[in-house]
Design an enzyme around this catalytic site. Structure first.
Site, PDB file in Angstrom:
ATOM      1  CB  THR A  17      -0.887   5.092   2.555  1.00 14.69           C
ATOM      2  OG1 THR A  17      -1.853   5.620   1.638  1.00 14.69           O
ATOM      3  CG2 THR A  17      -0.727   6.046   3.711  1.00 14.69           C
ATOM      4  CB  SER A 260     -10.287   2.350  -3.576  1.00 16.72           C
ATOM      5  OG  SER A 260     -10.084   0.973  -3.781  1.00 16.72           O
ATOM      6  CE  LYS A 261      -3.382   5.513  -1.792  1.00 20.60           C
ATOM      7  NZ  LYS A 261      -2.939   6.091  -0.533  1.00 20.60           N
ATOM      8  NE  ARG A 262     -10.511  -1.812  -0.914  1.00 25.71           N
ATOM      9  CZ  ARG A 262     -10.588  -0.809  -0.043  1.00 25.71           C
ATOM     10  NH1 ARG A 262      -9.655  -0.633   0.841  1.00 25.71           N
ATOM     11  NH2 ARG A 262     -11.617   0.016  -0.054  1.00 25.71           N
TER      12      ARG A 262
END
Ligand code: GLU
Length: 301
Positions: A17, A260-262
């Protein structure tokens, strides 16, 4: 080292994702090293059951990132979206045990019910990640539910955790971080086994796959510790072998928060593009860890 017949088999199971970050690298290395130390095998599984969030390009990227880090996995790679029949079989088996029910509730109906019950807090069962499903569809007459399903009404399938626990009795697993761990099987309530849109769920597909792939040691982040309680219950219901588990701590960013991916700056490909070499990135992935037991809030899935 030649692999023993009872060799340790570990896996890394990312969802495609987004791009992998240092936290993923930590998790992948943890599984890879555990297999290496035991002379076993390390597998890669692509958890792509959610067609809205998963992209083939991210799968290509994550394989490239893992290879760049120096990780090699045994083929074949299992891609969950190609194995829906396995999850359907497991679901039928659970249905045959009488421990599932169709749930017609929308997210809004669930939220409204929780808000209503919130006026009488003793009626809202709280889980470690928030209020549990309030059970609106749990006691619907079977004939009514069957008619609505037959009429094509969208529905999820949930596990009736109380009925399931009554069938299995007390359960535990061996956790290499915690030792013998009793399964609190109701911790997450009546979890979803098949979503409205996708006829499986994270809990069901992970449990089935770990067994089908012969995984003997499930390593994953502390954020998934709660899920293991439910997976242990599903194993007992489905007659699946029980692997060992090892939940590792979570990597922190410079601000002491969970990655996180952020956190774009920690994406592995960004670090590579900045000129860092794999050994340096592997060292960073060993980085500053969140103490165990503090990182339990499961991410949204
Ligand atoms: N696919 C899950 C994730 O990316 C991990 C599943 C697991 O390790 O059990 O968070």
């Amino acid at each position: 080292m030649a692999e023993q017949p009872d060799a340790t088999i570990t896996r890394f199971a990312p969802s495609p994702t987004g791009y992998l970050h240092l936290g993923h690298a930590h998790s992948a290395l943890f599984a890879f090293n555990a297999a290496q130390r035991a002379g076993g095998r390390f597998l890669l599984r692509i958890e792509d059951i959610d067609p809205n969030r998963c992209r083939p390009a991210f799968e290509v990227a994550l394989k490239a990132d893992l290879a760049w880090l120096g990780l090699a996995w045994a083929e074949p790679v299992r891609r969950q979206s190609e194995h829906m029949a396995d999850y359907a079989t497991a679901l039928e088996r659970l249905d045959g045990l009488g421990v599932t029910y169709p749930c017609f509730c929308s997210r809004k109906e669930i939220a409204d019910e929780i808000a209503r019950a919130g006026n009488a807090p003793h009626l809202v069962a709280m889980g470690p990640e928030g209020p549990l499903y309030p059970g609106l569809c749990r006691h619907r007459p079977r004939a009514e539910a069957a008619a609505r399903v037959a009429a094509g009404e969208p529905h999820a399938i949930r596990l009736d955790v109380a009925k399931a626990a009554a069938l299995t009795g007390p359960l535990s697993w061996h956790d290499r971080g915690r030792g013998r761990t009793d399964a609190l099987v109701g911790l997450l309530g009546d979890v979803v086994l098949a979503r409205r849109d996708v006829r499986t769920s994270y809990h069901l597909s992970v449990t089935v796959d770990d067994a089908l792939q012969g995984v003997t040691l499930v390593t994953r982040g502390e954020d998934l510790f709660h899920a293991t309680h439910v997976h242990r219950l599903l194993q007992a219901l489905l007659g699946l072998p029980v692997p060992d588990y090892h939940h590792h701590g979570l990597l922190l960013n410079d601000r002491g928060e969970r990655l996180s991916k952020r956190d774009g700056a920690t994406a592995l490909r960004e670090l590579r593009d900045q000129g860092l070499d794999p050994a340096t990135v592997r060292a960073r992935a060993r980085g500053k860890m969140m103490p165990i037991h503090e990182g339990c809030a499961m991410k949204e899935r």
